[in-house]
Design a protein around this motif. Structure first.
Motif, short mmCIF file in Angstrom:
data_model
loop_
_atom_site.label_atom_id
_atom_site.label_comp_id
_atom_site.label_asym_id
_atom_site.label_seq_id
_atom_site.Cartn_x
_atom_site.Cartn_y
_atom_site.Cartn_z
N UNK A 316 0.80 -1.22 0.00
CA UNK A 316 0.00 0.00 0.00
C UNK A 316 0.84 1.27 0.00
N UNK A 317 1.74 1.42 0.94
CA UNK A 317 2.53 2.65 1.08
C UNK A 317 3.64 2.71 0.03
N UNK A 318 4.18 3.91 -0.15
CA UNK A 318 5.42 4.09 -0.91
C UNK A 318 6.44 4.73 0.02
N UNK A 319 7.70 4.61 -0.34
CA UNK A 319 8.74 5.22 0.49
C UNK A 319 9.87 5.74 -0.38
N UNK A 320 10.63 6.66 0.19
CA UNK A 320 11.84 7.17 -0.45
C UNK A 320 13.02 6.83 0.45
N UNK A 321 14.09 6.35 -0.16
CA UNK A 321 15.30 6.00 0.59
C UNK A 321 16.12 7.27 0.76
N UNK A 322 16.33 7.70 1.99
CA UNK A 322 17.06 8.93 2.26
C UNK A 322 18.56 8.69 2.38
N UNK A 323 18.95 7.58 3.02
CA UNK A 323 20.37 7.27 3.17
C UNK A 323 20.53 5.84 3.66
N UNK A 324 21.73 5.32 3.51
CA UNK A 324 22.05 3.99 4.01
C UNK A 324 23.46 4.03 4.59
N UNK A 325 23.57 3.70 5.89
CA UNK A 325 24.84 3.83 6.61
C UNK A 325 25.30 2.49 7.15
N UNK A 326 26.61 2.31 7.17
CA UNK A 326 27.20 1.06 7.66
C UNK A 326 27.38 1.12 9.17
N UNK A 327 27.09 0.00 9.83
CA UNK A 327 27.28 -0.12 11.27
C UNK A 327 28.72 -0.49 11.60
N UNK A 328 29.21 0.01 12.72
CA UNK A 328 30.52 -0.36 13.24
C UNK A 328 30.33 -1.29 14.44
#
Length: 463
Positions: A316-328
């Motif tokens: 149903x919903x749509x989304x926009x990907x704002x950022x993707x960050x790596x975990x330490x």
């Protein structure tokens, strides 16, 4: 070009799976293995797939709602390759004689509803001899009365009673139905932006094998029609219509931030993976997300499954990907999130208390690929990363008087889901037999989403 690739990919997948013809029920059957390397390429024309018009034409060319009946049939398909024999398949079609793989292309018009009655004519057992873990929720579906099916229009915007909920399945002649089944008649309002969609089987635990058997097809959502004496009404795609001005993603619109964690679990005392849960809970647990219609939310999606990519799909919903960050120091963060539940469900599952921001400090920020920057319903979340999504729970196109509301009651019916869209992982709520295929070992579950109304009253539903 796109149509050719879609058809070609579908035919190869189904041909490879369809040569295995058995009665299922978890027993190993004799399987003719296909050596695709021995097949000569580019010797067959792509099959001419039937087109079903999902709208009617009234007096003076006025468009009216369309009525279709599309069945699921057990049949033979001869068009995979000239050097292959006829293959037993499950196929969509207006009749058994016209059923095809992929199924007929349904052409719908923007703003004109399409009503489809889905009918199940499948046999008592599945044609593919793939076993599944008897502890899965799917194991008892149908109680031997037939193959359970329910159709989902991927990317469609419709009431949840027409969304193909995984537990809204039904068998032939409705001998058995799922707990969320209400009717085989679905209505698609077609009020979203024009685009190419697809429909497929979505029954709990059987999606992968039923799609491999042939249950999928294209749904073309067009923007307007032109008329000619020879052709009558036909869809036309205009570049200007497809390049509509959609709202620019703005994180400041979010009314709440949620943390959605993906966990992989292993057999106690070993490194052997057995299952995967979202937020550490199985599908049968109470609803975990109750967004409010007309709002947007920030979802921090945390992939703690080591080396696995997970394409997250939201209905149903749509989304926009704002950022993707790596975990330490991922192991340290995972241990805190899972707590003592490293080999089972539960755990702490508190990203803030476990210091997510501290574990993101100094980590790499990955650029969102250009092709992934628009409004979407699927995004591949990389392992050991946190993807920040702006999830929009309102129509993408605003119309006069709708004030962020959908053209139907989003609180009615069983609700909506989000899940990993790798089919093996989507299907296996708990475990999967490791001998089936290696990617089966890492499995996913659905989580249902129910909307609250504008007064914030959440509607609940038994799983």
């Amino acid at each position: 070009m796109v149509k050719g690739r879609f058809l070609g990919m579908c035919l190869l997948l189904v041909a490879a799976a369809g040569l295995a013809d058995g009665k299922g029920k978890g027993k190993k059957q004799g399987v003719r293995l296909l050596d695709a390397g021995r097949l000569e390429k580019f010797v067959d024309e792509l099959p001419d797939i039937p087109v079903l018009r999902g709208y009617g034409v009234a007096e003076r060319g006025r468009l009216v709602a369309g009525e279709l009946a599309v069945g699921m049939y057990d049949t033979m398909w001869r068009k995979f390759h000239r050097d292959l024999p006829a293959t037993r398949v499950f196929a969509y079609g207006a009749s058994r004689e016209t059923a095809t793989v992929p199924g007929p292309t349904i052409v719908a018009m923007k703003g004109v509803p399409t009503c489809v009655t889905w009918t199940n004519h499948l046999p008592s057992h599945h044609i593919l001899p793939f076993p599944w873990d008897p502890s899965l929720a799917a194991a008892g579906l149908g109680n031997g009365t037939g193959v359970p099916t329910v159709t989902h229009l991927h990317g469609g915007v419709q009431q949840s009673t027409s969304d193909g909920n995984s537990m809204a399945w039904f068998t032939s002649s409705f001998a058995a139905t799922g707990p969320h089944f209400s009717s085989p008649a679905y209505e698609y309002p077609n009020q979203q932006p024009p685009r190419n969609l697809w429909y497929h089987d979505h029954a709990m635990g059987l999606t992968r094998v039923s799609i491999l058997a042939g249950l999928l097809g294209a749904y073309r959502h067009a923007s307007s029609v032109s008329r000619s004496p020879e052709a009558g009404a036909r869809p036309v795609h205009h570049a200007a219509a497809l390049m509509s001005w959609y709202p620019k993603p703005d994180a400041r619109e979010a009314v709440v931030t949620r943390h959605i964690a993906m966990y992989k679990y292993a057999k106690k005392g070993t490194d052997e993976p057995t299952h995967m849960y979202l937020n550490g809970v199985p599908y049968t647990d109470p609803v975990t997300e109750t967004p409010q219609e007309g709002t947007s939310e920030l979802w921090e999606v945390i992939n703690l499954t080591n080396d696995d990519n997970h394409p997250l799909h939201v209905h149903l919903a749509v989304f926009a990907v704002l950022k993707q960050r790596s975990l330490q120091r991922v192991d340290e963060f995972r241990d805190c999130m899972q707590g003592s539940a490293s080999s089972g469900a539960g755990g702490r599952n508190d990203a803030l208390a476990c210091g997510m921001q501290r574990h993101l400090a100094g980590g790499r920020t990955r650029a969102v690929p250009r092709q992934e920057r628009g409004w979407k319903n699927v995004f591949k979340v990389r392992p050991s990363t946190v993807a920040t999504l702006l999830v929009r729970f309102m129509p993408l196109e605003e119309s006069s008087g709708n004030s962020g509301r959908f053209p139907f009651d989003v609180t009615a019916g069983p609700g909506y889901v989000y899940h990993c869209h790798i089919l093996d992982r989507e299907d296996n709520e708990i475990t999967c037999l490791c001998w089936f295929c290696c990617c089966c070992l890492l499995v996913s579950t659905f989580q249902r989403i129910l909307f609250s109304n504008l007064q914030g009253q959440a509607r609940s539903s038994a799983p």
